[in-house]
Write a protein that holds these residues in place. Structure first.
Motif, PDB file in Angstrom:
ATOM      1  N   LEU A 217      82.968  41.160  17.644  1.00 41.98           N
ATOM      2  CA  LEU A 217      82.645  41.475  19.035  1.00 41.98           C
ATOM      3  C   LEU A 217      83.004  42.912  19.362  1.00 41.98           C
ATOM      4  N   TRP A 218      84.160  43.359  18.884  1.00 43.39           N
ATOM      5  CA  TRP A 218      84.579  44.742  19.124  1.00 43.39           C
ATOM      6  C   TRP A 218      83.592  45.722  18.493  1.00 43.39           C
TER       7      TRP A 218
ATOM      8  N   ASN B  99      89.254  45.953  29.036  1.00 39.94           N
ATOM      9  CA  ASN B  99      88.995  46.614  27.756  1.00 39.94           C
ATOM     10  C   ASN B  99      90.272  47.224  27.186  1.00 39.94           C
TER      11      ASN B  99
ATOM     12  N   TYR C   3      88.193  37.982  25.321  1.00 42.55           N
ATOM     13  CA  TYR C   3      88.426  38.610  24.022  1.00 42.55           C
ATOM     14  C   TYR C   3      89.911  38.900  23.823  1.00 42.55           C
TER      15      TYR C   3
ATOM     16  N   ALA D 176      78.600  40.898  22.522  1.00 44.50           N
ATOM     17  CA  ALA D 176      79.198  40.844  23.851  1.00 44.50           C
ATOM     18  C   ALA D 176      78.095  40.633  24.881  1.00 44.50           C
TER      19      ALA D 176
ATOM     20  N   THR E  58      92.211  37.269  20.881  1.00 46.30           N
ATOM     21  CA  THR E  58      93.058  38.059  19.995  1.00 46.30           C
ATOM     22  C   THR E  58      94.472  37.507  19.980  1.00 46.30           C
TER      23      THR E  58
ATOM     24  N   ALA F  54      84.443  38.503  29.950  1.00 50.82           N
ATOM     25  CA  ALA F  54      84.412  38.707  28.501  1.00 50.82           C
ATOM     26  C   ALA F  54      85.669  39.418  28.020  1.00 50.82           C
TER      27      ALA F  54
ATOM     28  N   TYR G 163      89.201  33.308  14.480  1.00 53.37           N
ATOM     29  CA  TYR G 163      89.347  34.076  15.717  1.00 53.37           C
ATOM     30  C   TYR G 163      89.437  35.568  15.416  1.00 53.37           C
TER      31      TYR G 163
ATOM     32  N   VAL H 280      86.759  38.363  16.968  1.00 52.42           N
ATOM     33  CA  VAL H 280      87.082  39.482  17.853  1.00 52.42           C
ATOM     34  C   VAL H 280      86.762  40.820  17.185  1.00 52.42           C
TER      35      VAL H 280
ATOM     36  N   GLN I  88      80.128  33.490  28.892  1.00 46.29           N
ATOM     37  CA  GLN I  88      80.443  33.463  27.459  1.00 46.29           C
ATOM     38  C   GLN I  88      80.616  32.021  26.990  1.00 46.29           C
TER      39      GLN I  88
ATOM     40  N   TRP J 231      92.455  44.357  25.839  1.00 41.03           N
ATOM     41  CA  TRP J 231      91.912  43.841  24.583  1.00 41.03           C
ATOM     42  C   TRP J 231      92.196  44.797  23.430  1.00 41.03           C
TER      43      TRP J 231
ATOM     44  N   VAL K  84      83.343  30.199  20.579  1.00 43.82           N
ATOM     45  CA  VAL K  84      83.836  31.579  20.575  1.00 43.82           C
ATOM     46  C   VAL K  84      83.966  32.140  19.169  1.00 43.82           C
TER      47      VAL K  84
END
Length: 629
Positions: free
Chosen positions: A279-280, A324, A257, A246, A261, A253, A272, A276, A235, A327, A240
Motif C-alpha cells: 500500500l505504501w 500519513n 494503515y 490505496a 502496521t 485509510a 500484514y 502495508v 476500505q 503511518w 486488508v
C-alpha cells in the motif's frame, strides 16, 4: 501496570525525553500548547460539544447539539493537552481536564457505553446513527469516537497517573469486546480509529484482548461472505491483507494503515507487513502530492486513481496528512528504513504544517496546490483559513501532533541510535549503564549544517545513524513519481572531531559505528540548493509543469508577492534562481527569487515562499506548479 509484550523492533525516544529548542519548530509548538489547545477547548464549549457530555450524564437538560461524531473532537484536544502536561506541568490545565473527565464519567452508561448522541436523544437520534446500538456502523462513527477516547485516556494516565479516565476507556473497551468478535457480532467501523486506540490500551495494560480486538476489526474488513461490506470508501472492499492499492476516504485509510502496521509489528503477522508495504508503495509511487498530502478528490475526501494528482482541485485534507505522518513513523519503526522518514518529513513541513495558521487559531481543512482566487476550495465556503468548522477534525487534530513532535526526532534499536529529524534539541539515553547526552544544533531547514555533540559517561560502543534525506541523494521521493531536472547537488559531507569521514550509506543512513569516549562532535552538511521538480509523465494534470524545492521545503508563488497572475507564469529551465532569508517575513522564511515569463512572454521577476506559509496575507491566486514551457 505495564507488561512485557511484543513490540516494534525500533523504539522512538519518548517525546518527554527530548527537548526541542530550535527557531523553526519551538514557536509552533509553543503556539499549539499556549494558544491552540485553549482555543480548541473554548470552541468545543461554544459549540455544545462539551455540554453534550453533561447532558448525557444528566447534569443539564437539552437535546444533543452538533454532529454525532463531535465527541471525538473533545477527546483529541484532551489528548493534545495531556501531551502538553507531560512536557510541562500546568495545574490550571490539569484541573480543567479533571472537570472534563468528570463529565465523561457521568456520560458513560452503566455497562460502559459512551456515545452522547444516542444517550441524550435515544430513539430521536439522527437516523445516520442507526435505530439501536451498533447499527449503521458504516456511517455512525460510534466506534471511531471511542478510539480517540482510548488514546486520550492513555495519554492522560501517562501524564498524571490518575486512573479515572483510563477506567472509563477500559470499561467501554470491555463492553465492545463482549459484543464484537468471532461467534459474536461481526461488523466493523466505517471510519477506522478504534484499532489504534485499542493498541494504545494494550500497550498500557498488557492485556492481549485489546490487541486481539483491534486485529479482529481489521481482519473482518472486506469479508463479504460474512456480512454486508461497506465498500471501497471505507476500505471494506477486500480483506486488508489483500489490499495493495490505496482507495477511498484518505483519513480512514491512513488510520487503518497505521493500525495494520501496529498489527504487523506486535503480532509478527507477515501478511500484514506485506500489505502495508504494498500500500505504501502505491501511495508514494502514484498517489502522493508533492507536499506529502494524500486524498486527491473532494468527492469522498478520497484517493483518486493512480497518477490522479490535480493542482487546483486537490483536496489533501490536513487530517490525512497527519494520518500519513503516523503511518510513516510506524513503517520506519517496523523496518528501520529512512525512506519512510523521508515521506514523513515532506508531509510534516508541507502538507501538514500548511493546515494550521501561524496564529494558532485559523485552519485549512483542505490544502490544494493552487488557488485561482475564485474556486472556494476550503469546503466550498472560502479560500482562506477558517477559525472553526462544523466538522472540526482538523483544528482538533493538530494539537495531538505538535506537542509530541519531539518523539519523532530520535529512535533506538539495540546499540543503534537513529537521528531522523534535524531539529535543534537535547536528549539523554542509557546503554548498559552508560549515560549518553546528545545536543543537536542546527538552523535546518534554512541551513543544511547540523552539529551533534555526543557526550558519554564512560567509553561505550554503539552506532550513530544519521538520515541522509532523499533530496540530498538526488531525488524528491523514494519513487519515480517526481524527479529533479537539475544535476545532482554536491554530496552530503560528514566530519567527526574535525576529520572528514566517508559516508557509509545503508538504507538511507550514514552510520558511525565506533567506540565513543568523552565528548565527540559530529558535523553533517546537507546540500540545500534550489531544485526544479517535475512529475511523472503519467500525471496528466502536471505534464509541462515545474515546481521548486529547497531542502525539505516545497515552494509556492502567491499573489501577495507577485503582481502578475501566478497561474500564468512560465519558468524556463535556464532561469537563474536565488535563495534569500527574510527574518522579518512570515515568522522568518527563506524566499526564492527568479525571473519567469508572464502570459505575454515578457520577463517577470517573481518571489516564491514556503508552501506552508501561504494564505496569511489575504485571499488571492497561488500555485506550487508553474508552466515549464
Amino acid at each position: 501496570m505495564s507488561a512485557k509484550h511484543g513490540d516494534y523492533p525500533i523504539q522512538a525516544l519518548p517525546f518527554t525525553g527530548v527537548r526541542i529548542q530550535d527557531k523553526f519548530w519551538k514557536p509552533r509548538i509553543d503556539t499549539a500548547v499556549n494558544i491552540t489547545i485553549p482555543y480548541d477547548f473554548e470552541k468545543c464549549e461554544e459549540t455544545g460539544r462539551i455540554d453534550n457530555f453533561a447532558k448525557a450524564g444528566g447534569q443539564m437538560a437539552g437535546s444533543h447539539q452538533g454532529i454525532f461524531y463531535d465527541d471525538s473532537d473533545v477527546f483529541k484536544v484532551v489528548q493534545g493537552a495531556a501531551y502538553a502536561l507531560q512536557v510541562a506541568p500546568n495545574q490550571e490545565l490539569e484541573s480543567y481536564l479533571d472537570e472534563l473527565i468528570d463529565k465523561f464519567t457521568a456520560a458513560q452508561e452503566d455497562d460502559g457505553y459512551l456515545y452522547t448522541a444516542r444517550t441524550i436523544d435515544g430513539d430521536k437520534v439522527d437516523e445516520r446513527c442507526g435505530s439501536e446500538r451498533w447499527s449503521n456502523l458504516g456511517v455512525n462513527h460510534e466506534l471511531y469516537n471511542v478510539g480517540h477516547m482510548y488514546e486520550a485516556a492513555v495519554a492522560y494516565f501517562e501524564a498524571t497517573g490518575k486512573r479515572k479516565f483510563l477506567d472509563v476507556a477500559l470499561k467501554n473497551a470491555d463492553l465492545i469486546d463482549s459484543v464484537f468478535g468471532a461467534g459474536k457480532l461481526r461488523d466493523v467501523p466505517g471510519h477506522q480509529e478504534i484499532e489504534i486506540g485499542l493498541v494504545s490500551l494494550y500497550r498500557i495494560t498488557g492485556n492481549v484482548k485489546y490487541l486481539k480486538l483491534a486485529k479482529f476489526f481489521l481482519d473482518e474488513r472486506g469479508q463479504a461472505n460474512r456480512r454486508e461490506v461497506y465498500g471501497p470508501n471505507c476500505q471494506d472492499h477486500l480483506p486488508v491483507t489483500e489490499q495493495r492499492e490505496a482507495v477511498g476516504h484518505a483519513v480512514r485509510a491512513g488510520y487503518m494503515y497505521a493500525g495494520m502496521t501496529d498489527i504487523a509489528a506486535l503480532t509478527g503477522d507477515a501478511r500484514y507487513a506485506s500489505a502495508v508495504k504494498g500500500l505504501w508503495k502505491n501511495v508514494v509511487g502514484k498517489k502522493l502530492a508533492l507536499t506529502g498530502g494524500i486524498g486527491a478528490r473532494h468527492a469522498g475526501e478520497a484517493f483518486g486513481d493512480d497518477y490522479e494528482l490535480p493542482n487546483l482541485t486537490a483536496y489533501n485534507e490536513t487530517c490525512a496528512a497527519q494520518a500519513n505522518i503516523l503511518w510513516n513513523q510506524r513503517m520506519f519503526l517496523l523496518t528501520g528504513e529512512a525512506q519512510y522518514i523521508d515521506v514523513l518529513e515532506r508531509t510534516l513541513y508541507n502538507g501538514f504544517l500548511s493546515g494550521v495558521g501561524m496564529d494558532g487559531t485559523s485552519f485549512y481543512y483542505v490544502n490544494p496546490l493552487a488557488c485561482d482566487g475564485e474556486y472556494q476550495f476550503n469546503l466550498g465556503t472560502s479560500m482562506s483559513r477558517q477559525p472553526w468548522y462544523q466538522t472540526s477534525c482538523c483544528p482538533t487534530n493538530v494539537v495531538r501532533l505538535l506537542p509530541s513532535l519531539s518523539g519523532y526526532v530520535y529512535a533506538r534499536r539495540g546499540h543503534d541510535i537513529f537521528v531522523n529529524l534535524y531539529i535543534a534539541s537535547r536528549t539523554r539515553l542509557q546503554f548498559e549503564g552508560c549515560d549518553i547526552h546528545i545536543a543537536q544544533d542546527t538552523d535546518y531547514p534554512r541551513d543544511g549544517a547540523i552539529t551533534l555533540d555526543l557526550t558519554v559517561s564512560q567509553p561505550t560502543s554503539f552506532a550513530l545513524k544519521l538520515r541522509i534525506p532523499s533530496f540530498a541523494q538526488g531525488q524528491p521521493l523514494p519513487s519515480d513519481l517526481y524527479r529533479y531536472l537539475d544535476a545532482r547537488d554536491g554530496p552530503a559531507t560528514l566530519v567527526v572531531d574535525g576529520e572528514s569521514i566517508p559516508l557509509d550509506d545503508c538504507a538511507g543512513y550514514a552510520t558511525l559505528s565506533r567506540r565513543w569516549e568523552g565528548r565527540t562532535r559530529v558535523e553533517l552538511q546537507l546540500p540545500m540548493t534550489i531544485r526544479r521538480v517535475v512529475a511523472h509523465d503519467s500525471v496528466d494534470n502536471l505534464r509541462g509543469k515545474v515546481a521548486l524545492e529547497r531542502g525539505p521545503i516545497v515552494y509556492a508563488l502567491e499573489s501577495a508577492d507577485n503582481d502578475s497572475s501566478v497561474l500564468d507564469l512560465t519558468l524556463e529551465d535556464a532561469s537563474q534562481l536565488t535563495a534569500e532569508h527574510q527574518p522579518n517575513m512570515l515568522g522568518g522564511i527563506t524566499t526564492i527569487r527568479g525571473r519567469a515569463l508572464d502570459a505575454y512572454g515578457a520577463p517577470f521577476p517573481f518571489t516564491a515562499i514556503p508552501y506552508y506559509a501561504w494564505g496569511h496575507r489575504g485571499v488571492g491566486p497561488m500555485t506550487v506548479w508553474l508552466n515549464r514551457s
